[in-house]
Design a protein around this motif. Sequence first.
Motif, mmCIF file in Angstrom:
data_model
loop_
_atom_site.group_PDB
_atom_site.id
_atom_site.type_symbol
_atom_site.label_atom_id
_atom_site.label_comp_id
_atom_site.label_asym_id
_atom_site.label_seq_id
_atom_site.Cartn_x
_atom_site.Cartn_y
_atom_site.Cartn_z
ATOM 1 N N GLY A 262 -6.795 23.470 140.755
ATOM 2 C CA GLY A 262 -7.781 24.478 141.113
ATOM 3 C C GLY A 262 -7.163 25.657 141.838
ATOM 4 N N LEU A 263 -6.208 25.377 142.723
ATOM 5 C CA LEU A 263 -5.520 26.463 143.422
ATOM 6 C C LEU A 263 -4.757 27.354 142.455
ATOM 7 N N MET A 264 -4.060 26.730 141.495
ATOM 8 C CA MET A 264 -3.301 27.509 140.527
ATOM 9 C C MET A 264 -4.217 28.342 139.647
ATOM 10 N N LEU A 265 -5.307 27.750 139.192
ATOM 11 C CA LEU A 265 -6.235 28.480 138.337
ATOM 12 C C LEU A 265 -6.931 29.595 139.109
ATOM 13 N N GLY A 266 -7.371 29.317 140.334
ATOM 14 C CA GLY A 266 -8.005 30.348 141.138
ATOM 15 C C GLY A 266 -7.050 31.489 141.466
ATOM 16 N N SER A 267 -5.802 31.155 141.786
ATOM 17 C CA SER A 267 -4.812 32.199 142.082
ATOM 18 C C SER A 267 -4.520 33.042 140.854
#
Length: 296
Positions: A262-267
């Motif tokens: 989720g962090l990678m996709l949100g970033s």
Amino acid sequence: MSATSARPRPARSAAVRPPVARPLTARLGRGAVLAVLALGAVVSLVPFAWMLIASTHSSSELFHSPPPFLPGGELLRNLAHLQQSIGFGRVLLNSLGVAVVYTALSSLLSAMCGYGLAKYRFRGRGLLLGLVLATMMIPLQVLLVPLFQMMASVGWIDSYQAVILPFLANSFGILLMRQGFLDFPDELLESARIDGSGELRTFYQVVLPCVRPQLGALVIFTFMGQWNSFIWPLLMLNTEDKYTVPVALNTLTGLTHVDYSGLMLGSLLATLPLVLLFVVFQRQFVAGLLGGALKG
């Protein structure tokens, strides 16, 4: 004088010089520079490539040995989970609204202050310019406590005006716009005033269009700074519905579990507006930086 000697002599055809070949050392040096630039470009793209790959895998798959080097099939699932956990669409609109309003107000204020410091002669102008320069040396951490107390005293905690208003006066923006206004001819200002144009009309219709490169560079810097701002929105915003993107992504990091996918996709999704902004203003960005560097 004889007729033969009076005839004009035909002009000699200029000899075409063959192109001079560059020395081998110059060609090798140019090739080495290009190779270093290409390597730097590849290295700078590696984090973005990893974000793209990691956003298509689950968090557990990212810790396999060896890690995945190709995109997976979890993109839609990660996107749905990101929307469910933090309401990513809502926080994206929150960040966009805050960044656009802040950029518009701060850029206008910086342009007006820079114009005043560049074109108006008044007592204490040098001292005021020195104070603007001095504020650039004050770290943000020193200002957090007094600013928080000010916002609490006026009841602005958990509001967007508390996020936007305290940092509208951007010293970097003021100095950048001042450099852009320094070479603007004073004769044009006098001509506009003689023609009956007021100060505001002269500023908006005569002066401001001539510094579009510097203004475009300022818009990019200001938007990026507000879009990536984390500490101050984290202190000011308490309601999840008002979170900006950096604050909302921070909630994916728990004490016992971290949603890396989720962090990678949100970033990755959060970088798209910045890339689009740079594509739109890239000419003004480069011209503005060069103009500010060359003007004294």
